[in-house]
Design an enzyme around this catalytic site. Sequence first.
Site, short mmCIF file in Angstrom:
data_model
loop_
_atom_site.label_atom_id
_atom_site.label_comp_id
_atom_site.label_asym_id
_atom_site.label_seq_id
_atom_site.Cartn_x
_atom_site.Cartn_y
_atom_site.Cartn_z
N LEU A 1 55.98 27.37 37.04
CA LEU A 1 56.95 27.23 38.25
C LEU A 1 57.85 26.44 38.04
O LEU A 1 58.19 24.84 38.17
CB LEU A 1 56.46 28.08 39.26
N HIS B 1 43.04 32.14 35.86
CA HIS B 1 43.11 31.47 34.76
C HIS B 1 40.98 32.21 34.40
O HIS B 1 39.94 31.60 35.14
CB HIS B 1 42.63 30.31 35.20
N ASN C 1 46.76 31.01 41.36
CA ASN C 1 46.66 31.93 40.23
C ASN C 1 45.13 31.76 39.93
O ASN C 1 44.20 31.17 40.01
CB ASN C 1 46.45 30.84 39.44
N GLY D 1 49.44 43.18 33.90
CA GLY D 1 48.90 43.51 35.65
C GLY D 1 47.83 44.30 35.29
O GLY D 1 47.57 45.02 36.58
N THR E 1 50.09 23.49 42.21
CA THR E 1 50.62 22.54 42.30
C THR E 1 51.60 22.12 41.37
O THR E 1 51.85 23.16 40.30
CB THR E 1 49.36 21.38 42.88
N ASP F 1 47.40 23.76 36.44
CA ASP F 1 46.10 24.08 36.35
C ASP F 1 45.12 24.05 37.10
O ASP F 1 43.71 23.20 36.79
CB ASP F 1 45.05 24.88 35.26
N ASN G 1 45.06 42.65 36.70
CA ASN G 1 45.23 41.75 37.54
C ASN G 1 45.71 42.03 39.22
O ASN G 1 45.12 42.37 39.94
CB ASN G 1 44.92 40.00 37.05
C1 GRF Z 1 44.26 37.51 32.15
O1 GRF Z 1 43.04 37.16 31.44
C2 GRF Z 1 44.99 36.28 33.05
O2 GRF Z 1 43.75 35.70 33.21
C3 GRF Z 1 45.58 35.72 32.50
O3 GRF Z 1 46.32 36.15 31.39
C4 GRF Z 1 45.20 37.53 31.73
C5 GRF Z 1 46.51 38.87 32.16
O4 GRF Z 1 45.41 40.29 31.86
N1 GRF Z 1 46.58 34.57 32.83
P1 GRF Z 1 46.51 41.28 32.99
O5 GRF Z 1 48.08 41.07 32.97
O6 GRF Z 1 46.14 40.00 34.42
O7 GRF Z 1 45.84 42.36 32.40
#
Ligand code: GRF
Length: 201
Positions: free
Chosen positions: A96, A112, A110, A21, A149, A153, A23
């Site tokens: 999803l 990526h 999202n 988490g 969508t 990706d 991000n």
């Molecule tokens: C990130 O690299 C994100 O791009 C990918 O999974 C990782 C998640 O990291 N989808 P966090 O849980 O946000 O630390």
Amino acid sequence: MSAVTGEAAKFNAVILISGTGSNMEAVISYSQTHPDCPYRVLKVLSDRSARGIQTARAKGIEALELDRRAADFNERLLEETEGADVIVLAGYLSILDPSFIETYSGRILNIHPSLLPLHGGKGMYGLKVHQAVLDSGETESGCTVHLVTQDVDQGEILLQKKVPVKRGDAAADLRDRILPFEHECLVEGLLLMINKMKERG
Ligand code: GRF
């Protein structure tokens, strides 16, 4: 618009996670350190046991762990995201349900960890993405914030940030170098999308 203060109403964001988490934390922190932030984080939901749930609660955000294996998972997800203006996938690993994507069509973001359309698609997540970049011999990678969508990706790209690949990099080195850029990219991408939603009215 509030009649009293004249402040614009904030958009309600619900963040979906599956792991650490970091991000998610960046999205929450921005809203808690910028009074003029146009969104507030209404809730954090995970599809499995996730360390980010504790992080969200420690920041005063309602957080709930769901179980992706439950027969009514999609129904629960729809129930628990009630009231969301925008859904943010932040390290969310489940695909999803089409009905969920339809419900929030055009309002799901999202993050990526590559420069899509390179190294994306079903099954491409985590270290596998960075290893694919190294195997390709590319000298740069980065991260992408895009709309979600039905095709994994492949939604409209809102923002990308480029990060150099360095000689001798292992996948974990690339992951660690890109992650802080993801945090910036996700917040900036969310702000961009909210501005677009405001323009659309
Ligand atoms: C990130 O690299 C994100 O791009 C990918 O999974 C990782 C998640 O990291 N989808 P966090 O849980 O946000 O630390």
